[in-house]
Design an enzyme around this catalytic site. Structure first.
Site, PDB file in Angstrom:
ATOM      1  N   LYS A  30      -2.083  -1.435  -3.685  1.00  0.00           N
ATOM      2  CA  LYS A  30      -3.059  -0.239  -3.679  1.00  0.00           C
ATOM      3  C   LYS A  30      -2.303   1.037  -3.869  1.00  0.00           C
ATOM      4  O   LYS A  30      -1.302   1.069  -3.078  1.00  0.00           O
ATOM      5  CB  LYS A  30      -3.854  -0.176  -2.437  1.00  0.00           C
ATOM      6  CG  LYS A  30      -4.665   0.896  -2.158  1.00  0.00           C
ATOM      7  CD  LYS A  30      -5.324   0.792  -0.763  1.00  0.00           C
ATOM      8  CE  LYS A  30      -5.878   1.970  -0.575  1.00  0.00           C
ATOM      9  NZ  LYS A  30      -6.427   2.206   0.725  1.00  0.00           N
ATOM     10  N   LYS A  64       0.742  -1.588  -0.107  1.00  0.00           N
ATOM     11  CA  LYS A  64       0.022   0.018  -0.005  1.00  0.00           C
ATOM     12  C   LYS A  64       0.695   1.115  -0.165  1.00  0.00           C
ATOM     13  O   LYS A  64       1.646   1.489   0.744  1.00  0.00           O
ATOM     14  CB  LYS A  64      -0.854  -0.067   1.358  1.00  0.00           C
ATOM     15  CG  LYS A  64      -1.767   1.091   1.379  1.00  0.00           C
ATOM     16  CD  LYS A  64      -2.657   1.032   2.613  1.00  0.00           C
ATOM     17  CE  LYS A  64      -3.657   2.333   2.533  1.00  0.00           C
ATOM     18  NZ  LYS A  64      -4.562   2.462   3.644  1.00  0.00           N
TER      19      LYS A  64
HETATM   20  C1  PBG Z   1      -7.542   3.542   5.521  1.00  0.00           C
HETATM   21  C2  PBG Z   1      -7.868   3.148   3.814  1.00  0.00           C
HETATM   22  C3  PBG Z   1      -7.643   4.248   2.915  1.00  0.00           C
HETATM   23  C4  PBG Z   1      -8.093   3.664   1.757  1.00  0.00           C
HETATM   24  C5  PBG Z   1      -8.880   2.508   2.046  1.00  0.00           C
HETATM   25  N1  PBG Z   1      -8.430   2.100   3.418  1.00  0.00           N
HETATM   26  C6  PBG Z   1      -6.926   5.655   2.979  1.00  0.00           C
HETATM   27  C7  PBG Z   1      -5.874   5.848   3.377  1.00  0.00           C
HETATM   28  O1  PBG Z   1      -4.983   4.954   3.790  1.00  0.00           O
HETATM   29  O2  PBG Z   1      -5.479   7.262   3.851  1.00  0.00           O
HETATM   30  C8  PBG Z   1      -8.163   4.534   0.719  1.00  0.00           C
HETATM   31  C9  PBG Z   1      -9.165   3.927  -0.379  1.00  0.00           C
HETATM   32  C10 PBG Z   1      -9.412   4.762  -1.657  1.00  0.00           C
HETATM   33  O3  PBG Z   1      -8.855   5.824  -2.003  1.00  0.00           O
HETATM   34  O4  PBG Z   1     -10.556   4.401  -2.498  1.00  0.00           O
HETATM   35  N2  PBG Z   1      -6.520   3.062   5.868  1.00  0.00           N
END
Ligand code: PBG
Length: 322
Positions: free
Chosen positions: A247, A194
């Site tokens: 992601k 991520k």
């Molecule tokens: C929370 C989380 C996020 C997303 C999914 N879970 C945001 C972040 O890490 O700041 C992003 C999903 C998206 O942008 O569609 N940890």
């Protein structure tokens, strides 16, 4: 010319016959945003066509998605500031609206595959995924909270937990805790690679969950790195993850391919909020054909090696297939 590749493109019938990648609604998980209360369905400003639902309107939304063949849902709660605190207590408070809603969804639709995020940000007054002390994000102390959250969600009936926090050791920590408490059947889809990305902006609008200070670069990965994704994948694989997720998706197709080629687990990709909003915005302006762009984007993620795609386009894609 001995070889004319155009022969295999000469008609729709041949093109379909030689098509290497296919997309199905079965591959998709639809993220949904939940708010407290009832009769609410509020469009997210930066995500046209995406809403924050209260539990009653969410249940009807799920029902209509099931009719379109969507069976996977990932529910994210939007908490008011007044319920947030430094330890994310609401995330494991058994009376909180989110856990009640998860229970209700599984009760009404036992056949759905219900997924839920494990991270502190929606519940934290600091807006970070981990516990904050003196401006730093603590790792091992955060695990304890993620563990409580995981048990509460598993108990509410969640099928797949998605640790999205990027703390070290969290998959193994959560797996052990689940098993010790009899939740051996609860799966883990780890947010393995991520990245600290600009493409999460609209999601943070939807949940009002932007960090109150700094950024997430001490825990989310540097977009410049790919070798590091192998370290994360190795850990998650050995700690018992059932799926490895990359992601965002589009700027990281090479990472999806790398994990697909090196790990036998199903690879998931999160086609995140900013990736959705870009297409919507350009298409609203008439600059691109939004429908075709959506199909091309989803196909490219699948072609790169993702078996599962989390996408805000799920319903639109499924409606076109019908
Ligand atoms: C929370 C989380 C996020 C997303 C999914 N879970 C945001 C972040 O890490 O700041 C992003 C999903 C998206 O942008 O569609 N940890």
């Amino acid at each position: 010319m001995q070889r004319r590749p155009r022969r295999n493109r000469k008609s729709a019938a041949i093109r379909e016959m030689v098509e290497e990648t296919s997309l199905s609604v079965k591959d998709l998980i639809y993220p949904l945003f939940l708010v407290d209360g009832s009769h609410r369905k509020i469009e997210v400003n930066s995500m046209p066509g995406i809403f924050r639902f209260s539990i009653d309107t969410m249940l009807s939304e799920i029902e209509s998605c099931l009719k379109l063949g969507i069976k996977g849902f990932d529910v994210f709660p939007a908490y008011p500031e007044s319920l947030k605190d430094p330890i994310a207590f609401e995330s494991y408070n058994p009376d909180t609206f989110y856990l009640k809603a998860l229970r209700e969804i599984k009760k009404q639709f036992p056949e759905v595959c219900l997924m839920s995020d494990v991270a502190m940000d929606p519940y934290s007054s600091d807006g970070h995924d981990g516990l904050v002390k003196n401006g730093k994000i603590l790792n091992d102390e955060t695990l304890v909270i993620l563990g409580r959250m995981s048990l509460a969600q598993a108990d509410a009936g969640v099928d797949i937990l998605g640790p999205s926090d990027m703390m070290d050791g969290r998959v193994g920590f959560i797996r052990d805790l689940l098993d010790e408490n009899g939740f051996t059947e609860t799966s883990i889809m780890s947010y393995t690679a991520k990245y600290a990305s600009a493409f999460y902006g609209p999601f943070r609008d939807a949940l009002d969950s932007a960090p109150k200070f700094g950024d997430k670069k001490t825990y989310q990965m540097n977009p410049a790195n790919i070798q590091e994704a192998l370290i994360e994948a190795d850990l998650d694989m050995n700690e018992g993850a059932d799926f490895l997720m990359v992601k965002p998706a589009l700027s990281y197709l090479d990472v999806i391919r790398l994990l697909h080629d090196n790990y036998p687990l199903p690879i998931a990709a999160y086609n995140v909020s900013g990736e959705y909003s870009m297409i919507k915005a350009a298409s609203e302006k008439g600059w691109i054909d939004g429908e075709r762009a959506m199909q091309e984007v989803l196909l490219s993620i699948k072609r790169a090696g993702a078996k599962v795609i989390l996408t805000y386009f799920a319903k639109e894609f499924a409606s076109l297939e019908k």
